[in-house]
Design a protein around this motif. Sequence first.
Motif, PDB file in Angstrom:
ATOM      1  N   ARG A  21     -22.896  28.449  64.749  1.00 30.84           N
ATOM      2  CA  ARG A  21     -23.773  28.613  65.908  1.00 30.84           C
ATOM      3  C   ARG A  21     -23.099  29.444  66.993  1.00 30.84           C
ATOM      4  O   ARG A  21     -23.764  29.960  67.870  1.00 30.84           O
ATOM      5  N   ALA A  22     -21.799  29.534  66.959  1.00 29.16           N
ATOM      6  CA  ALA A  22     -21.045  30.300  67.954  1.00 29.16           C
ATOM      7  C   ALA A  22     -20.321  31.434  67.248  1.00 29.16           C
ATOM      8  O   ALA A  22     -20.144  31.413  66.030  1.00 29.16           O
ATOM      9  N   ASP A  23     -19.906  32.420  68.014  1.00 24.23           N
ATOM     10  CA  ASP A  23     -19.168  33.546  67.447  1.00 24.23           C
ATOM     11  C   ASP A  23     -17.686  33.183  67.369  1.00 24.23           C
ATOM     12  O   ASP A  23     -16.881  33.579  68.213  1.00 24.23           O
ATOM     13  N   PHE A  24     -17.345  32.416  66.344  1.00 28.96           N
ATOM     14  CA  PHE A  24     -15.963  31.955  66.204  1.00 28.96           C
ATOM     15  C   PHE A  24     -14.999  33.102  65.904  1.00 28.96           C
ATOM     16  O   PHE A  24     -13.817  33.009  66.211  1.00 28.96           O
ATOM     17  N   ASN A  25     -15.492  34.188  65.340  1.00 33.91           N
ATOM     18  CA  ASN A  25     -14.620  35.346  65.122  1.00 33.91           C
ATOM     19  C   ASN A  25     -14.154  35.935  66.454  1.00 33.91           C
ATOM     20  O   ASN A  25     -12.981  36.268  66.607  1.00 33.91           O
ATOM     21  N   ARG A  26     -15.059  36.055  67.410  1.00 37.81           N
ATOM     22  CA  ARG A  26     -14.672  36.560  68.739  1.00 37.81           C
ATOM     23  C   ARG A  26     -13.735  35.587  69.437  1.00 37.81           C
ATOM     24  O   ARG A  26     -12.781  35.999  70.092  1.00 37.81           O
ATOM     25  N   ILE A  27     -14.019  34.307  69.312  1.00 38.23           N
ATOM     26  CA  ILE A  27     -13.137  33.302  69.917  1.00 38.23           C
ATOM     27  C   ILE A  27     -11.750  33.407  69.293  1.00 38.23           C
ATOM     28  O   ILE A  27     -10.726  33.367  69.989  1.00 38.23           O
ATOM     29  N   ALA A  28     -11.689  33.565  67.967  1.00 36.92           N
ATOM     30  CA  ALA A  28     -10.406  33.691  67.271  1.00 36.92           C
ATOM     31  C   ALA A  28      -9.652  34.942  67.714  1.00 36.92           C
ATOM     32  O   ALA A  28      -8.419  34.918  67.820  1.00 36.92           O
ATOM     33  N   GLU A  29     -10.368  36.032  67.980  1.00 35.28           N
ATOM     34  CA  GLU A  29      -9.721  37.249  68.482  1.00 35.28           C
ATOM     35  C   GLU A  29      -9.061  36.992  69.833  1.00 35.28           C
ATOM     36  O   GLU A  29      -7.941  37.440  70.087  1.00 35.28           O
ATOM     37  N   ASN A  48     -16.514  27.335  60.966  1.00 33.55           N
ATOM     38  CA  ASN A  48     -17.450  26.709  61.896  1.00 33.55           C
ATOM     39  C   ASN A  48     -16.752  26.021  63.061  1.00 33.55           C
ATOM     40  O   ASN A  48     -17.362  25.250  63.791  1.00 33.55           O
ATOM     41  N   SER A  49     -15.481  26.274  63.212  1.00 35.66           N
ATOM     42  CA  SER A  49     -14.716  25.747  64.340  1.00 35.66           C
ATOM     43  C   SER A  49     -13.437  26.577  64.457  1.00 35.66           C
ATOM     44  O   SER A  49     -13.111  27.361  63.567  1.00 35.66           O
ATOM     45  N   GLN A  77     -22.182  27.234  74.395  1.00 32.53           N
ATOM     46  CA  GLN A  77     -23.471  26.568  74.303  1.00 32.53           C
ATOM     47  C   GLN A  77     -23.487  25.742  73.026  1.00 32.53           C
ATOM     48  O   GLN A  77     -23.495  26.286  71.929  1.00 32.53           O
ATOM     49  N   GLY A  78     -23.415  24.414  73.156  1.00 25.60           N
ATOM     50  CA  GLY A  78     -23.422  23.547  71.982  1.00 25.60           C
ATOM     51  C   GLY A  78     -22.059  23.294  71.372  1.00 25.60           C
ATOM     52  O   GLY A  78     -21.973  22.698  70.298  1.00 25.60           O
ATOM     53  N   LEU A  79     -20.985  23.726  72.028  1.00 22.24           N
ATOM     54  CA  LEU A  79     -19.629  23.467  71.517  1.00 22.24           C
ATOM     55  C   LEU A  79     -18.978  22.347  72.309  1.00 22.24           C
ATOM     56  O   LEU A  79     -19.210  22.198  73.513  1.00 22.24           O
ATOM     57  N   VAL A  80     -18.164  21.573  71.624  1.00 16.78           N
ATOM     58  CA  VAL A  80     -17.407  20.507  72.280  1.00 16.78           C
ATOM     59  C   VAL A  80     -15.918  20.679  71.980  1.00 16.78           C
ATOM     60  O   VAL A  80     -15.543  21.296  70.983  1.00 16.78           O
ATOM     61  N   ARG A  86      -1.522  17.106  68.852  1.00 21.05           N
ATOM     62  CA  ARG A  86      -0.954  18.398  69.236  1.00 21.05           C
ATOM     63  C   ARG A  86      -1.822  19.576  68.796  1.00 21.05           C
ATOM     64  O   ARG A  86      -1.329  20.618  68.392  1.00 21.05           O
ATOM     65  N   VAL A  87      -3.127  19.369  68.909  1.00 24.73           N
ATOM     66  CA  VAL A  87      -4.105  20.410  68.597  1.00 24.73           C
ATOM     67  C   VAL A  87      -5.340  20.172  69.462  1.00 24.73           C
ATOM     68  O   VAL A  87      -5.666  19.034  69.800  1.00 24.73           O
ATOM     69  N   VAL A  88      -5.985  21.244  69.832  1.00 23.47           N
ATOM     70  CA  VAL A  88      -7.273  21.167  70.520  1.00 23.47           C
ATOM     71  C   VAL A  88      -8.206  22.129  69.795  1.00 23.47           C
ATOM     72  O   VAL A  88      -7.814  23.232  69.436  1.00 23.47           O
ATOM     73  N   GLU A  89      -9.429  21.673  69.557  1.00 22.11           N
ATOM     74  CA  GLU A  89     -10.358  22.415  68.710  1.00 22.11           C
ATOM     75  C   GLU A  89     -11.694  22.576  69.416  1.00 22.11           C
ATOM     76  O   GLU A  89     -12.111  21.707  70.179  1.00 22.11           O
ATOM     77  N   LEU A  90     -12.361  23.677  69.151  1.00 28.89           N
ATOM     78  CA  LEU A  90     -13.752  23.880  69.552  1.00 28.89           C
ATOM     79  C   LEU A  90     -14.608  23.754  68.302  1.00 28.89           C
ATOM     80  O   LEU A  90     -14.345  24.431  67.305  1.00 28.89           O
ATOM     81  N   ARG A  91     -15.597  22.868  68.365  1.00 30.40           N
ATOM     82  CA  ARG A  91     -16.483  22.664  67.222  1.00 30.40           C
ATOM     83  C   ARG A  91     -17.888  22.420  67.741  1.00 30.40           C
ATOM     84  O   ARG A  91     -18.069  22.044  68.895  1.00 30.40           O
TER      85      ARG A  91
END
Length: 179
Positions: A21-29, A48-49, A77-80, A86-91
Amino acid sequence: AGQHGLEMRSSNGEIDSPDPRADFNRIAEELARVTEKHRALIAELKGNSVALHYRRAPQLAGYAHRVMRDLQTRYGQGLVIQKGKRVVELRPEGADKGQAIRSLMQRPPFKGRMPAFVGDDVTDEHGFKVVNEMGGISVKVGKGKSDAQYRLESVSDVREWIARGLDLSTANGRRHGAA
């Protein structure tokens, strides 16, 4: 189930994974630029996260969480935010291990059976709660507060428990409340 239930494999081997639902490729960049600046941080694109690991640099925990909150604000929008060891994730919201267990328990070969769930991280707590609601067996591995019904101290203890036929009445398995 993988990625907090975002990927589900059926009994015939088919994998169901919704389009992100989100552009995880852009977030990863963006996270790649962060990890270039702070080489001890590790970015992980899961499809997907996306996760930012700081296990090699625990002193960067606050920074890692701020980075992910900023990304959530801009893309989220819609991510938590999902915190872990020792990790933080967007999903995507609504995807967690409890929901994955609910889904699996409605499908063959799990339908009509009792769930057993073992975990060692805060991300497993949703799963423990659902398994408890379903009358199953929930087991926390290691220390820390948990809703799991039982606790084992190590992965070796989990292997021993499985070898004993899932009997938690002896050895290191002990029933507990929110310990």
